[in-house]
Design a protein around this motif. Structure first.
Motif, mmCIF file in Angstrom:
data_model
loop_
_atom_site.group_PDB
_atom_site.id
_atom_site.type_symbol
_atom_site.label_atom_id
_atom_site.label_comp_id
_atom_site.label_asym_id
_atom_site.label_seq_id
_atom_site.Cartn_x
_atom_site.Cartn_y
_atom_site.Cartn_z
ATOM 1 N N ALA A 82 0.823 -1.207 0.000
ATOM 2 C CA ALA A 82 0.000 0.000 0.000
ATOM 3 C C ALA A 82 0.862 1.264 0.000
ATOM 4 N N LYS A 83 1.966 1.252 0.777
ATOM 5 C CA LYS A 83 2.861 2.407 0.831
ATOM 6 C C LYS A 83 3.520 2.654 -0.523
ATOM 7 N N LEU A 84 3.967 1.588 -1.170
ATOM 8 C CA LEU A 84 4.617 1.753 -2.463
ATOM 9 C C LEU A 84 3.650 2.280 -3.514
ATOM 10 N N LYS A 85 2.402 1.843 -3.452
ATOM 11 C CA LYS A 85 1.404 2.318 -4.409
ATOM 12 C C LYS A 85 1.207 3.826 -4.287
ATOM 13 N N LYS A 86 1.336 4.344 -3.064
ATOM 14 C CA LYS A 86 1.196 5.786 -2.853
ATOM 15 C C LYS A 86 2.443 6.550 -3.324
ATOM 16 N N LEU A 87 3.607 5.906 -3.199
ATOM 17 C CA LEU A 87 4.864 6.577 -3.539
ATOM 18 C C LEU A 87 5.170 6.555 -5.030
ATOM 19 N N ILE A 88 4.970 5.404 -5.639
ATOM 20 C CA ILE A 88 5.351 5.242 -7.050
ATOM 21 C C ILE A 88 4.120 5.362 -7.929
ATOM 22 N N LYS A 89 4.103 6.420 -8.705
ATOM 23 C CA LYS A 89 2.939 6.730 -9.512
ATOM 24 C C LYS A 89 3.240 6.501 -10.997
ATOM 25 N N HIS A 90 2.254 6.762 -11.812
ATOM 26 C CA HIS A 90 2.394 6.726 -13.270
ATOM 27 C C HIS A 90 2.584 5.328 -13.847
ATOM 28 N N THR A 91 2.462 4.296 -13.017
ATOM 29 C CA THR A 91 2.605 2.941 -13.533
ATOM 30 C C THR A 91 1.873 1.958 -12.626
ATOM 31 N N GLU A 92 1.585 0.792 -13.143
ATOM 32 C CA GLU A 92 0.956 -0.258 -12.342
ATOM 33 C C GLU A 92 2.041 -1.127 -11.717
ATOM 34 N N LEU A 93 1.959 -1.345 -10.422
ATOM 35 C CA LEU A 93 2.947 -2.154 -9.723
ATOM 36 C C LEU A 93 2.520 -3.617 -9.709
ATOM 37 N N GLN A 94 3.438 -4.481 -10.126
ATOM 38 C CA GLN A 94 3.203 -5.920 -10.107
ATOM 39 C C GLN A 94 4.026 -6.503 -8.953
ATOM 40 N N PHE A 95 3.349 -7.007 -7.918
ATOM 41 C CA PHE A 95 4.040 -7.470 -6.714
ATOM 42 C C PHE A 95 4.391 -8.955 -6.814
ATOM 43 N N ASN A 96 5.653 -9.259 -6.466
ATOM 44 C CA ASN A 96 6.151 -10.635 -6.522
ATOM 45 C C ASN A 96 6.841 -10.963 -5.197
ATOM 46 N N ASN A 97 6.446 -12.024 -4.544
ATOM 47 C CA ASN A 97 7.092 -12.466 -3.305
ATOM 48 C C ASN A 97 8.192 -13.462 -3.633
ATOM 49 N N ILE A 98 9.427 -13.148 -3.203
ATOM 50 C CA ILE A 98 10.567 -14.032 -3.430
ATOM 51 C C ILE A 98 10.648 -15.015 -2.269
ATOM 52 N N ASN A 99 10.312 -16.262 -2.521
ATOM 53 C CA ASN A 99 10.255 -17.264 -1.451
ATOM 54 C C ASN A 99 11.509 -18.119 -1.360
ATOM 55 N N ASP A 100 12.545 -17.730 -2.045
ATOM 56 C CA ASP A 100 13.790 -18.485 -2.008
ATOM 57 C C ASP A 100 14.471 -18.310 -0.657
ATOM 58 N N SER A 101 15.148 -19.329 -0.187
ATOM 59 C CA SER A 101 15.855 -19.239 1.099
ATOM 60 C C SER A 101 16.977 -18.209 1.042
ATOM 61 N N SER A 102 17.485 -17.958 -0.153
ATOM 62 C CA SER A 102 18.505 -16.936 -0.351
ATOM 63 C C SER A 102 17.904 -15.774 -1.130
ATOM 64 N N PRO A 103 17.803 -14.582 -0.520
ATOM 65 C CA PRO A 103 17.256 -13.428 -1.237
ATOM 66 C C PRO A 103 17.992 -13.144 -2.545
ATOM 67 N N LEU A 104 19.330 -13.260 -2.508
ATOM 68 C CA LEU A 104 20.111 -13.028 -3.717
ATOM 69 C C LEU A 104 19.731 -14.008 -4.813
ATOM 70 N N ALA A 105 19.643 -15.295 -4.453
ATOM 71 C CA ALA A 105 19.279 -16.312 -5.439
ATOM 72 C C ALA A 105 17.880 -16.044 -5.990
ATOM 73 N N GLY A 106 16.980 -15.586 -5.118
ATOM 74 C CA GLY A 106 15.632 -15.284 -5.556
ATOM 75 C C GLY A 106 15.587 -14.128 -6.530
ATOM 76 N N ILE A 107 16.351 -13.073 -6.220
ATOM 77 C CA ILE A 107 16.428 -11.926 -7.117
ATOM 78 C C ILE A 107 17.001 -12.340 -8.460
ATOM 79 N N MET A 108 18.099 -13.098 -8.422
ATOM 80 C CA MET A 108 18.757 -13.522 -9.653
ATOM 81 C C MET A 108 17.841 -14.396 -10.484
ATOM 82 N N SER A 109 17.121 -15.288 -9.836
ATOM 83 C CA SER A 109 16.215 -16.171 -10.550
ATOM 84 C C SER A 109 15.138 -15.363 -11.267
ATOM 85 N N PHE A 110 14.625 -14.333 -10.587
ATOM 86 C CA PHE A 110 13.570 -13.523 -11.197
ATOM 87 C C PHE A 110 14.073 -12.769 -12.424
#
Length: 273
Positions: free
Chosen positions: A201-229
């Protein structure tokens, strides 16, 4: 007028970063300043110090920087962009910090060598500047080219508040690119649903002019999750929000930028609290 600051060591990586910055300046209607730091001991013979010689050396460096910048100002696509140059004596961190303090810099752009690792200005200095300055910093690999309509992903833990300047810069970029959507990567899988909902909800208020697509990274390693995405999805610019106590900061401590750049040719936009 606000400007994009481009750090250069005259390398191919710096040249690619300058090309990227010039194209971005056209889109955002900003000025560009190319900056080069002359190391305090550069050009000095340890056995003989000649003040006249060293001043000539500095002047030659300044002229070389102007000629380097003219390669871009002479291009038809960039003829309306005002470009200035600054060649100053000192360590890169102090030279850039001083300029930012006295000028309206909206974005710092630095090149890195990409898959071959991080060296020179492009690399250890890029990581150093990310930790030192509090303005948005765009890190451009040698292989990365300016996209006309990029895919942008923002990695966050919803704990860190973006600075007002960073929010403004990000919104201006999103609006200028005409992005229809932007991905948000939530990298802390331990939080409860209410925390996630509040963060979204906070990000929707801050970032305008575009639609935000939310993705939850469920990988045990945040880095690995980011890289995979970003490897599975077309991602031209990965935004990381850096704060001393959040997950992104801890990732940086484990050389995340190095790892991302060594496995991907995506650009990284580092934002601050």
């Amino acid at each position: 007028m606000k400007q994009i600051l481009v750090a250069t060591d005259f390398s191919p990586s710096a040249s690619n970063a300058m090309e990227y910055a010039m194209a971005l300046a056209v889109l955002l209607k900003l000025e560009v300043c190319a900056i080069h730091a002359i190391h305090p001991t550069e050009g000095i013979n340890n056995s003989t110090y000649n003040a006249i010689f060293i001043e000539d050396y500095y002047n030659n460096k300044r002229e070389a920087l102007k000629e380097w910048a003219e390669v871009y100002t002479n291009k038809e696509a960039y003829k309306h962009i005002k470009v200035t140059t600054l060649c100053d004596v000192g360590y890169l961190k102090s030279v850039i910090t001083k300029h930012i303090k006295n000028h309206p810099v909206e974005l710092l752009v630095m090149g890195i060598t990409g898959a071959t690792g991080i060296t020179g200005i492009v690399g250890s200095n890029a990581s150093m500047m990310v930790s030192s300055v509090k303005i948005p910093t765009l890190i451009i690999p040698l292989e990365s080219k300016f996209p006309s309509v990029p895919s942008i992903a923002l990695a966050t833990d919803y704990e860190t508040r973006l600075s007002a300047d960073d929010v403004t810069a990000l919104n201006e970029m999103v609006k200028a690119f005409g992005l229809k959507q932007m991905h948000v990567l939530y990298v802390d899988g331990d939080a409860d649903a209410k925390h996630i909902e509040a963060g979204e909800a906070k990000l929707k208020k801050l970032i305008k002019h575009t639609e935000l697509q939310f993705n939850n990274i469920n990988d045990s390693s945040p880095l690995a999750g980011i890289m995979s995405f970003i490897e599975q999805n077309q991602t031209d610019i990965l935004c990381l929000v850096k704060h001393h106590h959040n997950i992104i900061y801890r990732l940086f401590n484990r050389s995340t930028v190095n790892q991302v750049m060594n496995r991907s040719v995506k650009a990284i936009l580092v934002l601050h609290e």
